[in-house]
Design an enzyme around this catalytic site. Structure first.
Site, short mmCIF file in Angstrom:
data_model
loop_
_atom_site.label_atom_id
_atom_site.label_comp_id
_atom_site.label_asym_id
_atom_site.label_seq_id
_atom_site.Cartn_x
_atom_site.Cartn_y
_atom_site.Cartn_z
N HIS A 298 19.66 25.01 21.92
CA HIS A 298 18.73 26.04 21.43
C HIS A 298 18.22 26.93 22.57
O HIS A 298 17.91 28.10 22.35
CB HIS A 298 17.57 25.40 20.67
CG HIS A 298 17.96 25.05 19.26
ND1 HIS A 298 17.11 25.17 18.18
CD2 HIS A 298 19.13 24.61 18.74
CE1 HIS A 298 17.74 24.80 17.07
NE2 HIS A 298 18.96 24.44 17.40
N ASP A 299 18.10 26.37 23.77
CA ASP A 299 17.67 27.21 24.89
C ASP A 299 18.81 28.16 25.29
O ASP A 299 18.63 29.38 25.31
CB ASP A 299 17.25 26.33 26.08
CG ASP A 299 16.59 27.16 27.17
OD1 ASP A 299 15.66 27.92 26.84
OD2 ASP A 299 17.00 27.07 28.34
N GLY B 94 19.34 32.97 27.06
CA GLY B 94 20.37 32.08 27.55
C GLY B 94 19.78 30.85 28.22
O GLY B 94 18.63 30.47 27.93
N ASP C 162 17.88 29.60 30.39
CA ASP C 162 16.83 30.03 31.32
C ASP C 162 15.54 29.22 31.17
O ASP C 162 14.52 29.56 31.78
CB ASP C 162 16.53 31.53 31.13
CG ASP C 162 16.01 31.85 29.73
OD1 ASP C 162 15.83 30.90 28.92
OD2 ASP C 162 15.76 33.03 29.44
N SER D 130 13.46 29.05 28.76
CA SER D 130 12.35 29.73 28.08
C SER D 130 11.74 28.87 26.97
O SER D 130 10.53 28.93 26.73
CB SER D 130 12.79 31.08 27.50
OG SER D 130 13.87 30.90 26.61
N HIS E 13 26.62 16.78 16.40
CA HIS E 13 25.93 16.20 15.24
C HIS E 13 26.33 14.73 15.05
O HIS E 13 25.79 14.06 14.18
CB HIS E 13 26.21 17.04 13.98
CG HIS E 13 25.56 18.39 14.05
ND1 HIS E 13 25.98 19.47 13.34
CD2 HIS E 13 24.47 18.82 14.77
CE1 HIS E 13 25.22 20.52 13.61
NE2 HIS E 13 24.29 20.15 14.48
N THR F 243 27.43 6.42 12.84
CA THR F 243 27.16 5.69 14.09
C THR F 243 26.32 6.58 15.00
O THR F 243 26.80 7.07 16.03
CB THR F 243 28.48 5.32 14.79
OG1 THR F 243 29.29 6.52 14.85
CG2 THR F 243 29.24 4.25 14.03
N ASP G 11 30.63 9.41 19.12
CA ASP G 11 32.01 9.17 18.72
C ASP G 11 32.46 10.16 17.65
O ASP G 11 31.69 11.01 17.21
CB ASP G 11 32.20 7.72 18.26
CG ASP G 11 31.37 7.40 17.02
OD1 ASP G 11 30.86 8.35 16.38
OD2 ASP G 11 31.24 6.21 16.68
#
Ligand code: HEM
Length: 347
Positions: free
Chosen positions: A111-112, A124, A126, A128, A232, A254, A259
Site C-alpha cells: 500500500h505504501d 511510491g 517513500d 508516507s 494473499h 494455510t 505457499d
C-alpha cells in the site's frame, strides 16, 4: 597549495550537492524503472536492472551474522541486523509460522509503494503511509493501523528511514513465513515530504481488465500481477464482508505459511465465502484467476512453489522501488544478508 584548492573545491561542492536538503521535496521521477536505469550505471543500479530483466535472481539466500566490526566501524548494513532481530520477534507466532503483524506488514509494503503510477511526481516507496500525512485514515488502509504503530516504534528505536523500514518489513515478513522467498532488499530511499496520491490502489470489486491496466501503469505485467496477489496466501479479510461468520476468514487454507495453496483455493471456491467454505475468495482474485491474460500463469503456480517464489520476488523488487528517484537508485545499498534464513521446507 593552489593545486590542492583546485581539487578540494569541486569535491566540496559535489559533497554539498550529494547531501539532500531536508526541505527539498521528495520527488519521484515519472516513468517506469527501466526508463531510469539506462546508460552507465553504478554497481547497485546495474544489479537492480539485471534483477528486473531476469538476468539475476531476485532471491538471495546468502545470510551472514552481524560482523564484529560493526561495534567499531559502522559498516553499511549494521543497524539492519538489529532491526531484523526485533522484527523476527514481532512477526513470528508461537507455532513458528508468520502472524497477524507479518501479514499486515506484507500488505503495508504494497500500500505504501503501490500508491504511485508512471505519471506520478510523488508517492511510491517513500514511507508516507507510516508518516503523519493522514493516509492511515484512508478507507483502503483499514486494518493497517496497528502495524503502522508497531513499525513506527521500531523505526524510532533504530533511527532508520520511514521509506526503508516499510519495505524492509515487507521483505522480512515474507521470509518469516515458512517457505517464503528471501527477496533482495535495498535500503537508502529518502522519506516522503507529502501524502501519496489517491486512487492508485486496486479496488476489490474492480474488473480484471481494470486491475491489469492499473498495475500496467506501475510497470507490472499480468504475469507479475498473478504472482503479486499470491501474497494473499498469508491474508485475512475483515472489511470486504463484515458479517460475523466472514470477518477474519483466511484467503488461503494455510495462512501462516507462504505457499501456493492460495492459487488452488481461489480456483476451487466461489468468490466470497459460503458458511461451509474454509477460505474467503476476494472477488478481485476470482476474476483475475480466470482472465485470459492471467489464468495460464495462475495454473502454473499451482503446486510450483519455486516458480511462484522467483516470480513474486522479481515483481516485488520492482514494487519496493516504485517512485524512487533516479539519483537515489544509484546509491542504494543491498542489505539482504541481514534477513533471517529461509525455511524452504515446512513443517
Ligand atoms: C488486485 C490487487 C489487490 C486487491 C484488489 C487486494 C485487495 C485486498 C483486500 C480487499 C484485502 C482484505 C482487507 C481486509 O478486509 O482486511 C487484502 C488483504 C491483503 N492483501 Fe491485498 N489486494 C491486492 C493486491 C495485493 C498485493 C500486490 C499484495 C502484496 C504484495 C497484497 C497483500 C495483502 C495482504 C498480505 C493482505 C492481508 C492483510 C492482513 O491480513 O492483515 N495484496 N487485499
Amino acid at each position: 597549495m593552489l593545486h590542492r584548492a583546485k581539487l578540494v573545491l569541486p569535491l566540496l561542492t559535489l559533497s554539498i550537492l550529494a547531501v539532500a536538503n531536508p526541505l527539498e521535496q521528495r520527488e519521484a521521477a515519472p516513468g517506469i524503472l527501466e526508463d531510469l536505469l539506462k546508460g552507465v550505471l553504478s554497481p547497485i543500479a546495474q544489479l537492480i536492472k539485471d534483477v528486473l530483466a531476469g538476468a539475476k535472481s531476485a532471491i538471495d539466500d546468502e545470510k551472514s551474522n552481524k560482523p564484529w566490526s560493526c561495534r567499531l566501524l559502522k559498516t553499511q548494513c549494521c543497524v539492519w541486523w538489529d532491526v531484523s532481530a526485533d522484527l523476527t520477534g514481532l512477526f513470528t507466532g508461537s507455532d513458528g509460522e508468520c502472524n497477524d503483524n507479518a501479514r499486515a506488514a506484507v500488505r503495508m509494503g504494497f500500500h505504501d509503494a503501490g500508491s504511485w503510477d508512471q505519471s506520478s511526481t510523488h508517492g511510491g516507496a517513500d514511507g508516507s503511509l507510516l508518516m503523519d500525512f493522514g493516509e492511515q485514515d484512508r478507507k483502503e488502509n483499514n486494518g493497517l493501523q496497528t502495524i503502522r504503530e508497531v513499525l513506527r516504534g521500531v523505526r524510532s528505536k533504530h533511527k532508520v528511514g520511514y521509506a526503508d523500514i516499510v519495505q524492509y518489513a515487507h521483505n522480512h515478513a515474507t521470509i518469516t513465513c515458512p517457505k517464503g522467498p528471501r527477496v533482495r532488499t535495498f535500503v537508502g530511499r529518502s522519506d516522503a515530504t507529502q501524502a501519496a496520491p489517491t486512487g492508485l490502489l486496486p479496488d476489490v470489486h474492480d474488473s480484471a481488465d481494470n486491475l491489469i491496466a492499473l498495475f500496467a501503469r506501475k510497470g507490472f505485467t499480468p504475469h507479475d500481477l498473478a504472482a503479486l496477489v499470491g501474497a494473499h496466501a498469508t491474508a485475512r479479510q475483515r472489511f470486504v464482508d463484515t458479517s460475523p461468520a466472514a470477518v477474519n476468514k483466511p484467503l488461503d487454507t494455510t495462512i501462516g505459511v507462504w505457499d501456493v495453496e492460495f492459487y488452488n483455493d481461489t480456483l476451487n471456491n466461489p468468490a466470497g465465502a459460503t458458511a461451509d467454505q474454509a477460505v474467503f475468495v476476494l472477488p478481485s482474485d476470482k476474476v483475475l484467476s480466470v482472465h485470459p491474460k492471467v489464468k495460464d500463469e495462475w495454473h502454473m503456480f499451482v503446486g510450483d512453489q519455486q516458480h511462484w517464489n522467483e516470480d513474486y520476488a522479481k515483481a516485488y523488487v520492482r514494487m519496493s522501488l516504485l517512485g524512487v528517484p533516479k539519483k537515489e537508485l544509484w546509491g542504494l545499498r543491498d542489505c539482504t544478508r541481514t534477513l533471517p534464513a529461509s525455511r524452504k521446507t515446512y513443517p
